[in-house]
Design a protein around this motif. Sequence first.
Motif, mmCIF file in Angstrom:
data_model
loop_
_atom_site.group_PDB
_atom_site.id
_atom_site.type_symbol
_atom_site.label_atom_id
_atom_site.label_comp_id
_atom_site.label_asym_id
_atom_site.label_seq_id
_atom_site.Cartn_x
_atom_site.Cartn_y
_atom_site.Cartn_z
ATOM 1 N N UNK A 1 0.872 -1.255 -0.021
ATOM 2 C CA UNK A 1 0.019 0.001 0.013
ATOM 3 C C UNK A 1 0.810 1.323 -0.026
ATOM 4 N N UNK A 2 1.927 1.094 0.844
ATOM 5 C CA UNK A 2 2.722 2.375 0.984
ATOM 6 C C UNK A 2 3.296 2.366 -0.533
ATOM 7 N N UNK A 3 4.013 1.578 -1.074
ATOM 8 C CA UNK A 3 4.574 1.627 -2.384
ATOM 9 C C UNK A 3 3.794 2.226 -3.544
ATOM 10 N N UNK B 1 -10.913 6.772 -2.211
ATOM 11 C CA UNK B 1 -10.755 5.424 -0.979
ATOM 12 C C UNK B 1 -11.465 4.217 -1.815
ATOM 13 N N UNK B 2 -12.590 4.542 -2.486
ATOM 14 C CA UNK B 2 -12.992 3.026 -3.142
ATOM 15 C C UNK B 2 -12.161 2.560 -4.297
ATOM 16 N N UNK B 3 -11.555 3.428 -4.905
ATOM 17 C CA UNK B 3 -10.612 3.236 -5.909
ATOM 18 C C UNK B 3 -9.529 1.948 -5.485
ATOM 19 N N UNK B 4 -8.935 2.402 -4.051
ATOM 20 C CA UNK B 4 -7.878 1.451 -3.478
ATOM 21 C C UNK B 4 -8.540 0.346 -2.821
ATOM 22 N N UNK B 5 -9.596 0.568 -1.961
ATOM 23 C CA UNK B 5 -10.058 -0.491 -1.116
ATOM 24 C C UNK B 5 -10.986 -1.508 -1.990
ATOM 25 N N UNK B 6 -11.507 -1.069 -3.176
ATOM 26 C CA UNK B 6 -12.164 -2.371 -3.949
ATOM 27 C C UNK B 6 -11.230 -3.120 -4.554
ATOM 28 N N UNK B 7 -10.146 -2.598 -5.074
ATOM 29 C CA UNK B 7 -8.876 -3.410 -5.258
ATOM 30 C C UNK B 7 -8.446 -4.316 -4.458
ATOM 31 N N UNK B 8 -8.170 -3.796 -3.232
ATOM 32 C CA UNK B 8 -7.534 -4.961 -2.110
ATOM 33 C C UNK B 8 -8.853 -5.788 -1.565
ATOM 34 N N UNK B 9 -9.932 -5.303 -1.789
ATOM 35 C CA UNK B 9 -10.982 -5.991 -1.369
ATOM 36 C C UNK B 9 -11.234 -7.531 -2.265
ATOM 37 N N UNK B 10 -11.233 -7.015 -3.488
ATOM 38 C CA UNK B 10 -11.083 -8.211 -4.459
ATOM 39 C C UNK B 10 -10.119 -9.239 -4.207
ATOM 40 N N UNK B 11 -8.732 -8.707 -3.967
ATOM 41 C CA UNK B 11 -7.734 -9.419 -3.871
ATOM 42 C C UNK B 11 -8.039 -10.343 -2.550
ATOM 43 N N UNK B 12 -8.350 -9.818 -1.339
ATOM 44 C CA UNK B 12 -8.684 -10.420 -0.245
ATOM 45 C C UNK B 12 -9.663 -11.545 -0.557
ATOM 46 N N UNK B 13 -10.728 -11.427 -1.276
ATOM 47 C CA UNK B 13 -11.847 -12.025 -1.482
ATOM 48 C C UNK B 13 -11.388 -13.298 -2.462
ATOM 49 N N UNK B 14 -10.593 -13.048 -3.359
ATOM 50 C CA UNK B 14 -10.150 -14.321 -4.082
ATOM 51 C C UNK B 14 -9.132 -15.130 -3.328
ATOM 52 N N UNK B 15 -8.036 -14.589 -2.468
ATOM 53 C CA UNK B 15 -7.307 -15.347 -1.623
ATOM 54 C C UNK B 15 -8.318 -16.368 -0.848
ATOM 55 N N UNK B 16 -9.541 -15.620 -0.056
ATOM 56 C CA UNK B 16 -10.297 -16.413 0.716
ATOM 57 C C UNK B 16 -10.904 -17.585 -0.077
ATOM 58 N N UNK B 17 -11.319 -17.527 -1.030
ATOM 59 C CA UNK B 17 -11.932 -18.360 -2.062
ATOM 60 C C UNK B 17 -11.069 -19.675 -2.026
ATOM 61 N N UNK B 18 -9.712 -19.125 -2.416
ATOM 62 C CA UNK B 18 -8.707 -20.196 -2.602
ATOM 63 C C UNK B 18 -8.252 -21.184 -1.480
ATOM 64 N N UNK B 19 -8.433 -20.397 -0.016
ATOM 65 C CA UNK B 19 -7.750 -20.969 1.030
ATOM 66 C C UNK B 19 -8.931 -21.800 1.758
ATOM 67 N N UNK B 20 -10.105 -21.382 1.407
ATOM 68 C CA UNK B 20 -11.185 -22.078 2.347
ATOM 69 C C UNK B 20 -11.017 -23.660 2.152
ATOM 70 N N UNK B 21 -11.229 -23.897 1.042
ATOM 71 C CA UNK B 21 -11.041 -25.418 0.679
ATOM 72 C C UNK B 21 -9.969 -26.244 1.303
ATOM 73 N N UNK B 22 -8.706 -25.367 1.404
ATOM 74 C CA UNK B 22 -7.639 -26.120 1.844
ATOM 75 C C UNK B 22 -7.607 -26.277 3.412
#
Length: 325
Positions: free
Chosen positions: A222-224, A247-268
């Motif tokens: 985020x700092x970078x 804020x929406x521009x930044x938060x929506x992007x990171x929210x999508x990343x977290x959501x994708x990681x969540x979908x991948x990690x739940x089955x594991x």
Amino acid sequence: NIISASAPDNRNMVLFPEKVGGEYVRLERPFPVYSRGGKDRFDLWMSTSPDLVFWGETELVLAVEDVPYANDKIGPAAPPVKTDKGWLTIFHAVDIDKKRRKNGWERKWQKRYCAGIMLLDLNDPSKVVGMSKLPLIAPETYYETQSGFRQHVIFPGGMILEDNGEVKIYYGASDTVECLATARVEDLIADMYAETRKQTVLLSLFAFTSIIISLMGVFGIVIFETQYRRKEIAIRRVFGATTSGLLWMFNSRYGQIVGACFLLSVPVAYYIIHEWQKSFVYKAPIGWWVYVSALALVLLITLSLVTSRSLKAAHENPADVVKGE
């Protein structure tokens, strides 16, 4: 007349001191010729009887593979004693080491007998509630390892639970002497869960460290990114972009990343937890809300970090930013 119709060649049978579910219960070690796979491999079983004559409903309680310090055979050793946590039960466990040589009267004796301890369910003794991963008693003293008829042999034959919580364990050593060991019942029960507690502490430390490293990585990215996009943010502000829009521009992007990681990690995560719970008789249900709560917590922390840095970048004077660039 048939006095007892039970499985042939049963050995090391011990009887529970009281009925369980209206039935007499015993632990036993069947001795079929010649065990599993044509080799020395004998396990611990349980049978029930309505009258102490006819026995049946036989179930496997513990297999050799379940005991880390046994590779040959296991079997009952002393009648169980009843505790608030379950039936406290001692068993004998045998391992073979080809490096062992003469021990006692035989030219070559490569086996070692140890005493293990486990806790069985009060209402269904075929279920192992807990078991120590280390031997309760192993050959160590002089009269257990260097003297006697058959050395390196520990074989418990009796266990008494006193009213003050002291457990007295009587065992034979080297097939020569009878010994007495004492312990506190609470210590014996706690020892069965020592490995689980260690795993819990290690997993907690690993999870905490992973979270800290992940958050440091998110904060660094985020700092970078905000530093790299300072000019873009300034130009957007000049053309009328609002703070909430940035804020929406930044938060929506990171929210999508977290959501994708969540979908991948739940089955594991579900698979790992499911496999880990197989080692327990009683399993705490892991509801869907646990995973949703984890997602909400990660989103809250991540978006808080993103928002704090984005706000700082959005409040900078566009003129100063463009001039500096």
